[in-house]
Each structure stands twice: as structure tokens, then as C-alpha cells.
Design an enzyme around this catalytic site. Structure first.
Site, mmCIF file in Angstrom:
data_model
loop_
_atom_site.group_PDB
_atom_site.id
_atom_site.type_symbol
_atom_site.label_atom_id
_atom_site.label_comp_id
_atom_site.label_asym_id
_atom_site.label_seq_id
_atom_site.Cartn_x
_atom_site.Cartn_y
_atom_site.Cartn_z
ATOM 1 N N ASP B 360 0.776 -1.351 -0.071
ATOM 2 C CA ASP B 360 0.131 -0.019 0.114
ATOM 3 C C ASP B 360 0.859 1.271 -0.062
ATOM 4 O O ASP B 360 0.557 2.386 -0.767
ATOM 5 C CB ASP B 360 -0.947 0.163 1.410
ATOM 6 C CG ASP B 360 -1.794 -1.174 1.554
ATOM 7 O OD1 ASP B 360 -1.478 -2.352 1.022
ATOM 8 O OD2 ASP B 360 -2.804 -1.054 2.082
ATOM 9 N N GLU B 490 -6.839 -10.749 -4.392
ATOM 10 C CA GLU B 490 -6.668 -12.033 -3.453
ATOM 11 C C GLU B 490 -7.830 -12.990 -3.433
ATOM 12 O O GLU B 490 -7.630 -13.626 -2.851
ATOM 13 C CB GLU B 490 -6.517 -11.222 -2.195
ATOM 14 C CG GLU B 490 -4.992 -10.613 -2.063
ATOM 15 C CD GLU B 490 -4.941 -10.034 -0.620
ATOM 16 O OE1 GLU B 490 -6.285 -9.611 -0.121
ATOM 17 O OE2 GLU B 490 -3.584 -9.900 -0.300
ATOM 18 N N GLN B 603 -9.924 -6.721 -6.156
ATOM 19 C CA GLN B 603 -9.540 -5.455 -6.533
ATOM 20 C C GLN B 603 -8.985 -5.379 -7.731
ATOM 21 O O GLN B 603 -8.350 -6.522 -8.255
ATOM 22 C CB GLN B 603 -8.535 -4.960 -5.291
ATOM 23 C CG GLN B 603 -7.219 -5.420 -5.425
ATOM 24 C CD GLN B 603 -6.222 -4.828 -4.089
ATOM 25 O OE1 GLN B 603 -6.396 -5.617 -3.176
ATOM 26 N NE2 GLN B 603 -5.583 -3.724 -4.395
#
Lengths: 768, 768
Positions: B360, B490, B603
Site C-alpha cells: 500500500d 486476492e 480489487q
């Protein structure tokens, strides 16, 4: 280096010499059991060295709180574990006031023997204590096959260098812990303890599952074999434990003996209020018979088992010892009397895995039990799954399946899942296939079709529904695919189109559809009942069939083999033989990602499919697949070498078949996987039996007929085995160049040997 | 239904009315921090309702014993966790002898306000206690930005219906537990406690890591604003805790006040022996300034941050509140002063994840910090990874990599891996790519090449080596493949040839090779040093280049898109829009296997690659990929909507871009993922900033020049942001049909707006 301290002997497992480093391994290897209970070969007397104490009661389990790093939907919050049961074997021994403890005294002539022929375990040694007293100790222990709530210990102490005061302090104790507890909780709640003269009882109940067990003991003291009529001089009692103390004065060469009867009576078999009463009845019966008669009874009972199950091997004592050890342990673990029980992968020898029932039962154990016991035993094992069908449907529903689809758990005790790794629990779904296959296999071997209309059909329907829903239509392929699975080879996770899984899924549907038709024709009333309770109709069955008809099977034109899964050929296909030995076993040396992207196969996977469905493929196909996959297989599962041994034998590669055989039969004795201290690999032992009977003996059942293609490894002069085939017992004895058949039974039996039909008449020798 | 109790306000987060159900959510939302410490918005006074008490010190962590179900080689035995620090905020309050406790009294006019402009948190309410006393309470709390070891509380109590004896009992207490402890152990060892007059100190040291913290307090009591010169009447002291008791008699409408200074001095910043001394110095300085001056200082400091970082939005107060909340929380979490620190995904607002540093930081946070702070801050974040290169090499070695290959941990505090799920820890290796990309991104934005020869090159080499070794040559494809990975999405595990991973792996090698050449040309001495310490030679670099040149990228001719991974098209590609809402969010409703075999994307994955490498692809390629993947994306990661928002804006789909923007900017305020009580999603807040600046503003840096393509959502009348570009600050203000630029700096700046170059002069408005 594998372990090699076990003395070769055709009927016994023997250890000579005391080595504290080997204590835990030997505790596993010398384990005893009688199907209803079992225990590791822990010392009766106090031992301050490293030991893994374990005693287990069949069917008594505990739902431990699940431990996972990251929770996934679908995991059970609790799962059932093999439960360490109260201890009844303990006998503290003091010599002139000093505790006998092999970790603190000097030990000579230490020997263990597990006599498999007669079903007893003996340990003897001479010890010099720190106070200078020398004693000889000789202990025999067995768990009665005849009265399966009874265990017997005869513990003899003989002073060698001076007269001595011998104190025996036998106990029963429910304050036990599980080695394998997730949260270090205790699992037993003490309810009651009591004693009376030479008897004592502790009653305890498992938390949550509320199994209640009375653990009992009765002691008698002898001097030089004569009952000394001694009562305890001291009693220590808490709510969990009773320990009685006996004092005997013994001169040099006098033998002081304690005979301890002990064991459990359990609420699964008796009303809870009558457990003590039941235990007293066991004690009374044992006392009436006496030690010698009980031991004689035990010998007779084991003789009965061996009469049916023994395999003899001539000219190779290690192979002989290996196969008998396997047959012995299987019979110690499961005798087939109780349909609530099953065959745990560690039996009564450890507690490493949660639950007791794996696909091992269907894939490996049922053939052994079918051929060496009454066919009711195999039927009990099938019925166990039928009894758990409701839970299997619930289990599938947790994962989003509907309409009565059943997914049997990976590991179970009572039908609920006992394993929590998403890649196994949710994805190693091929287990459903083995459960259906066992139904087919049972009928093929026994000819007893009645199981299918009575029970099996519902199981087959639940499984067919699962596969139908689990398949995905891949538009680009115009085929049904099965995404995200783990095959028998657990060194691959979350793969697409595992050949074994897809193939057995297709077969399950086809077989269910065929049996539905047969049941409809031949068992109309059952058919109606089944269609009604499962709410099944013909339209649904047609939907299933579409999936089976268009199941995708990955195949390589280049290599002419089915591929273990999509993408398998992207791997670097370097054979195991080129792998540096320092990297073996890879499951101890490599990180998981490295294992996963390697081509190495933990256990037979495509070849497992070829084993189950041998007659769907030609021998040249088998050979091609064997040559492709065998070099990539590391056999780091105990369930692998037996399949390769059978196939190597089928292909006439006897040297290879023999190597695999030795590996499977002496896996624990020689501790190939360096983990025997955790317990034995019970279920794979049935695979060893298959290696001989199906591999070397070449036994198959085709069209209600036994077939054989006997072969013999060079290392052997001969071998023999027996097959209980449809209530007649065929003995097969193989020697170089000749095979002899004899039959115990009432009518002629046709068998096919090397493609030629012969007839065996009762009690007449046929030599081929 | 998302939560909607936060009152819309452009500069404050406001809650009105007391609802015990919301306490834990509000504790997260009203959290305060100053980069060095932070805490959840727990009540100072005793509260017997549900609360999640948390106070955290930057850089102070604890290696908790790992908890996993099944161990895998390569997992660390311990891993670092965010550590709940001693409590210094506690003030027990009694009114006429009854404990003030919002769970037991009747509460009116309850209000919380987190004033983001000025950096303070206020709570006010009126309560009727069970003894009938009514009081008004007003509490202001802030953590000083100027003196980051100092926290300040002003706690006012005013009796409303009768005069009352008010008792304040402030404490410091090191007896805290982590919510997130694996084994329910405590992590702090008490060392010392002491007090003197109005001051008290508890010193405690973390087990294992041996961080020592002195937790201090100083109290003063006021009545109606005048110092009452009161000393404690009672002291309670253990080795972990000191609590002082002050008693004040107050008439109706008199206000009794306690001002409490508190906080930590820590061994990471002071010699251990001087912690108390340092704490006393903080107290002395705070006393000298006094409460009002400290608050004024705080307002000025926050004004300075907003001056640079603020984004204004006209005509949409919820959007305005959202972006300011994000910018505020990022600045509360990390200010860039200390290269030992990083940006934890929950900042100082919770402890759900171990470790503090994820990819991140590089993928989402660095752009924000580069553009809103001095470029040294971004350089500090890069340096953090350079400092941990040795550990990254060790980490790779654990997984079998050699020769200085580096794998940065998925999650870390001190360079060691803090996560244990094989599919993430071992397989989500794309993180290495973002770490290399951030080096490129830093240079692209700042023009500061010096980082690469000084530090970055070694990191790039370690990463290139990793990818070179991690790739596998697939003979059948004649390409290098990357097997067994988890991509940014994921919801897929252990896949082969994840496009994003393969693409960034190839890019990492290419970029490392290019930079090696440039460093050789331009920084010969550095080059020599680097080649020598990394033991690198040209032959090795050629090997890397072969892998990059032949990297396989899965592509579908049918759809004209890169595939997320091999086999993606075998899935049933049903868009999210057709998914029953009862099944959302799928990570709460579905079992893991079902998620894995579904086509749903947690995502941005392929699109994440298109975001990083936008200029490698045409806009029509972007559109095709966006249209293929967007409908399959469930955005169940906080990091997802921002990328889709930017790309929707780039494609001119403003309605969609706006929807994604709202989702990312108000993720926590509106609690989209129903988990805000566990803490805030700090790192994804930087993505919100990108949505405006890169999405709506269309900002890019190409060839050392800022480019913009400003667009504005229909719902807004205007918006503005500032960019610190190479030590000049450009303010961009966008309104329908016009964009205004002003520049604070010393020289002209060329920028490209919608493809046209313009020049902005210092302090002159340019309108386009």
C-alpha cells in the site's frame, strides 16, 4: 538414514537395549489395541524422561476449538479430535524407598517384544537403582480381544543383589491432557472417584460431547506366583485419581508381582448410571478366569484372526515382519464389530490428526477388510457413511450447495468436518469419489447388491448432485470443467481440472445413473422410496448426465498422457532422481510455494485413477502414464508406494514393485518419514496388503470371478495369502513357477489364473 | 444499508446523540494521532459498555507467537504486531460519590466533534446519574503536532441541578492487553512507577523487543477557569499503575476542570535512563505554555498542513468531508519525519493487521506524500525499504532463493515477514514490483535521480534477481512463466501467469537493467561500489534480460484482452450486477472455494497494471480492459475503487468515476465494509486523493512536466488541489469549463493542459 533398531523376526517386533532417544518411537511401534481401546507402549512405572503418554477409547472424541490463522467461511468452529483417555496402566514402583525410573537408574538387558501371533507386549530389563539395589523387571500387558473392556498387566520385580522392600502403587487417573490440544485446555471433567479394597474407579465426563467413562482397576499381589492376599496400606484419592499402595518384602531372587486388571466402561455402551457396575462385572469375570486363562484366551483369539488374515513370506524375514506388523496393527485398530467406528489414520497410537475417518478407509482399507473378514465388516464401513449422509448434505450446504448435494468431510468423527485448511477442507473434494467407488467395489467383490437399494443409492445420489453442481461450463472449451481443487496429490492446491477428480466425478454420475436404472428395474419399492425422500426426478438425472457426458479431461498430445491438471506441462519436469538428496523430503526442506510450482507428486494422483479404473485403460496406456508420472513422484504420503507397487507388478517390473513394497510395509518399522514417534500410519498398512494380494498376486474381481496373475519377487522363495470370497476362503500360495490354490468352503470355485479358467474344489489342492 | 450517522460538515466529523451501539465505530472515526502516537476515541471516564480501548506508539511493536492451523516451512515463528500501549487518558470521574459512566446514567445532548481544520477532538453531553445529580461535561483532547510526545485533555464538569462533590481520578496504566493477541499474553513488563505531587510516571518494557516507554501525566485542577491549586488527596499505586484522586466542591453552574498532560517518552528516542527526565521536560514545557497556547499552537500547525494538502470541493459537502477526513487521517498517521516509520493500514486506530508496512505504501501512499509534502518525505519512505534490504534477502533465502535475491515481506514492521498464509506470504510476490515501481515513480515525479545510485539500485538488483529466479522456463510455450502466485486480486490463489505479476516482473528487470546502464554512465564510482557489494556481473544481467525478453503474458484473442491469469476464461463470466444482493459481500457470504472459482475480482488486478503502466497501452486498450474487468470487480478491498475511479475518469465516464470516488472517500465514514469499529482504512485514503488529483484532475508527470486533463463531476461546482512539484507549489482550481492555475515558487513552470503547453508564472493566475 532410516531407523533400524527393530530386530528382524517373523512373528514379533523386538527391541534390544535401552536408548532414551528411542522411547517415543518405541511407544508408537509397540502400541497395543483391541478395536475398542488402545494405547501407546508407555512404561507402567514412573518415567522422568521424554515420553508421549497416550491411551484412547474408540469413538470417544472431543470437539476442540478450531485454531486457524485466518478464518474462512465454511470452517467449523469446533472440530472433533481423538481424545487422550484416562490412564489405567500406571504403577509407581519403589525399591527400598527409591522410585524405579529408567531415566535415573542404570539399565541392562532391556528388551521389548510385541508378540503379534499371540497379541501381547512384554518388556524386561535389569536395573541398578541409585541406592544400589538391583532388580530384574518383567512386564506383560495385553488388551483382551475377547472382553474388549479389559486390559491386563502382570508386573514382576525380582531383587537380585539384596532383599528389598518393593512398593507397588497402581493408579487410575483422569487428569490427562491431549498432546494435540489447540488451546491447552483439559477435556475431561471429573465426576467421581471411589475405591474398595483392591478396586478403584474414577469416573469422568468429556466436556461438550458428554461421553462418560469409568476407568477402573483391580490389583492382586503375588510373591513367587502365590497370591499374597495383601491389601493396600495407603490410599491417595482426589476427584480425578485414586492411587493404592502395596508393600511387599522380597528376598533375593524372590519375585514380587502385581497383576492389574484395568480399562474402561463407557456411556456409549452402558447406561451412565451403570458404568461402575459394568466395570465390576468385568473385574469379576477376569478374576474368575485368572491371568493365565486370560492370556490363553487372547492367544486363541489372535490365532483366529491370523487363520484368516495371515500372509506368509518365505525367505525374507524383514518383508514377513513388515506385512504381519501391518495386518496386526489394522486388527488392533478396527475389528468391524461396531458400525459407529472407523479406522483412524493413527489408530490408537497417537493423536496427530483430528477426526478418525479419511478417504483412506474407502480407498485403501475396505479391500483388506472385505477379503480378510466377514463381508458384514465392509458393509458396516459403508453404513457408517450412509449414517452420516445428512451431515454430508449439511456440510455441502455450508459451502453453498443446494438440493441435497452431499460433500463428505475430509476428516470426520461424527460426520462433521474436522479439518480447516481451505485448500483441503473445501477443495480436496475427490474424497466424495472414493466413497462412491467403495460402494461399487463392495458390490463387485461380495456380489451383495442389496446394499445399494437399501442404503447406497441415496449416498450415490447426494454425491452425483454434488458433482453436477460443482462443475462449471466453460464456454470456450464447450465442456464442463472442475475449477479450484486439490487432488490426491496434495503438493498441488487450487488447480483446475485435476484429471483424477474430473474422471471420478464423471464416473460417480455415470454410476449413479446406472444404479438408479437397475434399482428401478429390480427394486421398484426401494426406487419409489428413494425418489421420494431425495425428491429426485428424471429431468434432474438428465442434467447430471449432460455434465458427465461432457466432462473435460486434460490430455497432452505431445506426451500421449492425461495431465494431472491444467498447466502441468508449464512446470520444469526434472525427475526426482536428479534432485539433490539434501532437498529431500521436500515437505521438510522446501517452502510451500516451491513445492507447489515444482512438478513433484506427493502421492499417486493420475495413477490413483488408473488404479481404481484399471479396466478403463489398456496396459500400454498404464505403462505410458506410469513412465511419465512415476519419475516425478516423491511418495511423501504413506498412501503412495502401495499403488505404485501394484502397478509396477502389473507391468512386470518386479524389482521396482519390491522396492515400493518394502517401503510401504516397513514405513513405520524403519521410520522412513522420520515421524514414527507421533504414531503409526495405520490406514496405509492396508495398502501394503494390497501390494501383495493385488500387486504380486495380481488378484482382481471381474464378472463375479476371482482372477490372479501371480508373480514373485526374486528376493522371496514363496508367499501365501487367503481371500474370503463370497463366504468361501481361498488360499493362494505362490512359489517360483507354481501357484497352489486350496479352498475352504462348500462348493467349487472358478478362478482365472493368467487368463485361464480353473476350478478349485473344496479341500483339494490345485497347482498351476 | 451503510451507516449514515455522521453529520455532513465541510471541516468536522460530527456525531450527535448517544447510541451505545455506535461507540466502537465512533472510537475509530474520531481517532486522533500526531505521527508519533495515536489513539482511538475512547472515553476518558470509566465506561462499562462495549469499548475497544487502544493507544499506540509509532514504531513500538511486539513479536507475537505465530498462530496458524498447519505450519508451513518459511513461516516466521514470531511476527511483529501493532502493540497496544499504556493508557494515559484515563480519568475516573465521580459525582457525589457515584462513578460517571455513560452506560449507567441517562445521557442528553451527546455530541462528538473531530475538528480536522484545527486538530482537536471534543465531546460534550449532559448526564443524570442514578443519584439524581445532573452534570454537563465537555472534554477536549488533542495530540500535539509541535511537541509530539505530548497529549492534552481538558475535562470540564458542571453541576446543573445541585451542588456536587466532583472527584477526578486520573491515571497512567501499563496493564493493557492487545485485542489482537494470538495467545492472550500480555506484552508489557512493568519496570517502575512513581509519583510526585501532580505528576506520575509508569515505566514498562515490552517483552522480547525491549522497547521501554515512560507513560506520564501531569494534572491541574481549575474551578471556573482559575487554578484551584489542589493536590491529590489519595494515591493508588501498583507496579503498573498510578492513580491520583482530586476532590473539588462545585456549586450549581460552577465548572470543575482537570487539565491533564500525558503521553510517552520512548527508548527509541531517548536513552532508557533518561525517559522520566525527558517526560518531565515535556511537562515543564507544556506547563509553561499552558492549555490555551498549546491549543493555539496546534491550530497553527494544522493550518500549515492544510495549506499544502487541502482539497476543496464546492457544492458537495459529503464529498468535501470525505476527502478532508482522508487527508487528515493520513497526516495523523504519518508525517514523514522519521525514516524508521511507515504507514500502517489501520494507522493508530486499531490493531487488526500485524505489522505496519504493506505494498500500500508504495502503490498508493507515496504519490500523496510526494505531492503534499517536501520530497524528503517520499525519499524517507524509499529509504525505509533500502534499510530493510538485508532482511528481504534473508526472507527470500528462507524460501529457497539465492545470490542476493530479495523478497520484501507482505507485511512488516522491522523487515521481517509478519503474515502467515502461504497463499499470501509466499505467493503474493507482486509486492516486490510496487517497491521497484515506487523508485521509478519517485524519480519521475521529483527528478531526484540521486536516490538510485545512492540506494535504489541495490534494491532494484535484489528484486531483479528474485524475478529471474522465480520464473520458470516452460518448454511447451518457449516462454518464461511465473507459476503459483496470488495477484493483487486476492480472490484468486496459487494461479499461474497472473498478468499483473508477470508484467511487473518483466518491467522490474528491464528497469533495473536500464538503471544499471545509466548509473554506470553517470555515477561510475557508485556503479563500481554497487557491482562489488552485490557481486554482480554483466553475464548475470544478460541472464535476467533473457527472462524479461521472453516473459509470457496470457492474452485472449477472442476478447482482445490480457487475461488475469491462465484459465480465467474457464470461469462463468457472470457480471457482478447479476449477482443477488443477498450474496454480497461475497467474502462474508461465500466459502473460499466458491470465491476462488468465481470470476469475481476483489480489487483491480489487470487494471492495476494498466494504472501503473498507463503509457504502455493505448486508450482503446484501456477501455477494452476496463469494460472486460470492471463488471466482474466487487471492490471488496479498500484499495480498489480509487483505481477504477481514475480510469473511469480517464475514459470520460464521470458518473462512474464519481460513484467510485464517493465509495473510496467515505468508505469509513459510511462504513461500506461494515468493519469500521476495528479501525480505519488509512492507506486506501491516499487512493482517494489520487482519485481527485489523477482521476478528475488528470494529473500525470511525463518528461519532467506536469500534465492535466481536468474534468469535473456533474455533482460539483468546483474543486481545487495543490501539488508540490519540484519545490514549487502549483494550485489547480477546476470549475465547469475552466481551470485556473497559480504558482507559489521562484520560477516559471510549464504545464501541459489537455495536450496544450502553458506557462504558469509565480503568483500569476492562468485560466484555461
Amino acid at each position: 538414514m532410516n531407523q533400524d533398531y527393530i530386530v528382524p523376526n517373523s512373528w514379533s517386533i523386538i527391541e534390544e537395549g535401552f536408548d532414551a532417544e528411542r522411547v517415543q518411537s518405541s511407544e508408537s511401534l509397540f502400541s497395543i489395541g483391541n478395536g475398542a481401546m488402545g494405547q501407546r507402549a508407555n512404561f507402567e512405572e514412573h518415567y522422568s524422561g521424554h515420553t508421549f503418554r497416550g491411551s484412547y477409547i474408540a469413538g470417544v472424541y472431543y470437539p476442540d476449538k478450531t485454531k486457524v490463522g485466518w478464518w474462512k467461511n465454511g470452517y467449523p468452529e469446533y472440530f472433533a479430535k481423538v481424545l487422550n483417555a484416562p490412564n489405567w496402566i500406571g504403577i509407581d514402583v519403589q525399591v527400598n524407598g527409591e522410585m524405579l525410573d529408567l531415566a535415573t537408574c542404570s539399565v541392562r538387558n532391556f528388551k521389548r517384544e510385541l508378540n503379534m501371533k499371540e497379541g501381547w507386549y512384554n518388556r524386561s530389563f535389569e536395573a541398578t537403582l541409585q541406592n544400589g539395589a538391583e532388580v530384574a523387571v518383567n512386564v506383560t500387558r495385553f488388551l483382551s480381544l475377547v472382553q474388549d473392556e479389559l486390559g491386563v498387566i502382570q508386573y514382576n520385580v525380582t531383587p537380585l543383589n539384596r532383599s528389598a522392600q518393593i512398593t507397588f502403587a497402581p493408579c487410575v487417573d483422569s487428569a490427562v491432557k491431549n498432546m494435540d490440544a489447540n488451546w491447552e485446555e483439559t477435556f475431561w471433567e471429573p465426576l467421581d472417584s471411589q475405591h474398595n479394597g483392591n478396586e478403584a474407579f474414577v469416573t469422568a465426563r468429556t466436556f461438550k460431547t458428554h461421553f462418560t467413562a469409568a476407568t477402573y482397576m483391580h490389583n492382586s499381589i503375588l510373591v513367587n506366583g502365590a497370591d499374597a492376599q495383601v491389601l493396600p496400606t495407603h490410599v491417595e484419592k482426589t476427584d480425578k485419581k485414586v492411587q493404592l499402595t502395596y508393600v511387599v518384602e522380597a528376598n533375593i531372587n524372590d519375585t514380587a508381582t502385581i497383576i492389574k486388571f484395568g480399562g474402561y466402561t463407557v456411556s456409549t455402551n452402558h447406561p451412565e448410571a451403570e458404568l461402575i457396575h459394568a466395570a465390576k462385572a468385568v473385574i469379576a469375570s477376569a478374576k474368575a478366569k485368572g491371568y493365565d486363562a486370560l492370556l490363553e484366551e487372547q492367544k486363541q483369539a489372535w490365532a483366529g484372526i491370523w487363520e484368516m488374515a495371515d500372509i506368509t513370506i518365505e525367505g525374507d524375514v524383514k518383508a514377513q515382519q513388515g506385512i504381519r506388523f501391518n495386518i496386526f496393527q489394522l486388527n488392533q485398530t478396527y475389528l468391524g464389530k461396531d458400525p459407529r467406528l472407523n479406522i483412524g489414520p493413527k489408530g490408537f497410537t497417537g493423536e496427530k490428526y483430528g477426526g478418525s475417518t479419511y478417504w483412506d478407509t474407502e480407498a485403501y482399507c475396505i479391500p483388506f477388510y472385505m477379503a480378510t473378514k466377514d463381508q458384514q465388516v465392509a458393509r458396516n464401513l459403508l453404513t457408517y457413511r450412509h449414517n452420516q449422509l445428512g451431515k454430508a448434505i449439511e456440510n455441502a450446504a455450508k459451502l453453498g450447495f443446494t438440493n441435497g448435494a452431499a460433500l463428505y468431510p475430509m476428516v470426520t468423527m461424527n460426520g462433521e468436518e474436522c479439518h480447516n485448511e481451505w485448500e483441503i477442507t473445501f477443495e480436496e473434494i475427490h474424497r466424495n469419489g472414493a466413497i462412491a467407488f467403495a460402494i461399487y467395489n463392495y458390490y463387485r467383490f461380495t456380489g451383495d447388491y442389496s446394499y445399494i437399494p437399501e442404503k447406497g443409492m441415496e449416498v450415490l445420489i447426494g454425491i452425483a448432485r454434488f458433482w453436477y453442481q460443482r462443475a462449471t461450463f466453460a464456454a470456450g472449451k464447450d465442456k464442463y470443467v472442475i475449477l479450484g481443487v486439490t487432488g490426491p496429490n496434495e503438493y498441488e492446491n487450487n488447480v483446475n481440472n485435476n484429471f483424477y477428480t474430473n474422471y471420478i466425478a464423471k464416473w460417480c454420475i455415470d454410476y449413479a445413473v446406472e444404479q438408479l436404472a437397475r434399482v428401478k428395474d429390480e427394486y421398484a419399492a426401494d426406487h419409489e422410496r428413494i425418489m421420494s425422500i431425495t425428491n429426485l426426478d428424471a429431468a434432474e438425472v438428465r442434467q447430471w448426465q449432460k455434465v458427465a457426458d461432457s466432462m473435460y479431461l486434460p490430455f497432452s498430445d505431445e506426451f500421449g498422457v492425461y495431465l494431472q491438471q491444467d498447466g502441468f506441462l508449464d512446470k520444469e519436469l526434472i525427475p526426482v532422481s536428479q534432485l539433490d538428496k539434501a532437498h529431500r523430503p521436500i515437505n521438510q526442506k522446501w517452502s510451500w510455494d516451491r513445492i507447489l510450482r515444482s512438478p513433484y507428486i506427493k502421492q499417486a494422483d493420475v495413477l490413483q485413477g488408473f488404479y481404481f479404473f484399471e479396466d478403463h485403460f489398456s496396459k500400454s496406456q498404464l505403462e505410458k502414464h506410469f513412465d511419465f508420472y512415476e519419475p516425478l513422484t516423491v511418495h511423501e504420503s504413506s498412501l503412495s508406494p502401495c499403488v505404485h507397487s501394484i502397478q509396477a507388478a502389473t507391468l512386470g517390473r518386479m524389482e521396482q514393485a519390491y522396492t515400493f513394497y518394502l517401503r510401504t510395509s516397513r514405513l513405520d518399522l524403519d521410520d522412513y518419514n522420520k515421524e514414527v514417534e507421533e504414531g503409526l500410519h495405520i490406514t496405509s498398512m492396508a495398502g501394503t496388503w494390497m501390494s501383495i494380494v493385488e500387486g504380486f498376486g495380481g488378484m482382481r474381481v471381474k464378472n463375479d470371478t476371482l482372477h490372479f496373475e501371480p508373480r514373485i519377487p526374486e528376493q522371496w522363495q514363496g508367499y501365501s495369502f487367503k481371500i474370503n470370497f463370497r463366504n468361501q476362503v481361498l488360499k493362494v500360495s505362490v512359489h517360483p513357477g507354481e501357484t497352489r490354490f486350496t479352498l475352504e468352503g462348500g462348493h467349487d470355485l472358478k478362478v482365472v489364473v493368467n487368463g485361464k479358467e480353473i476350478t478349485v474344489q473344496p479341500n483339494e489342492l490345485v497347482t498351476v
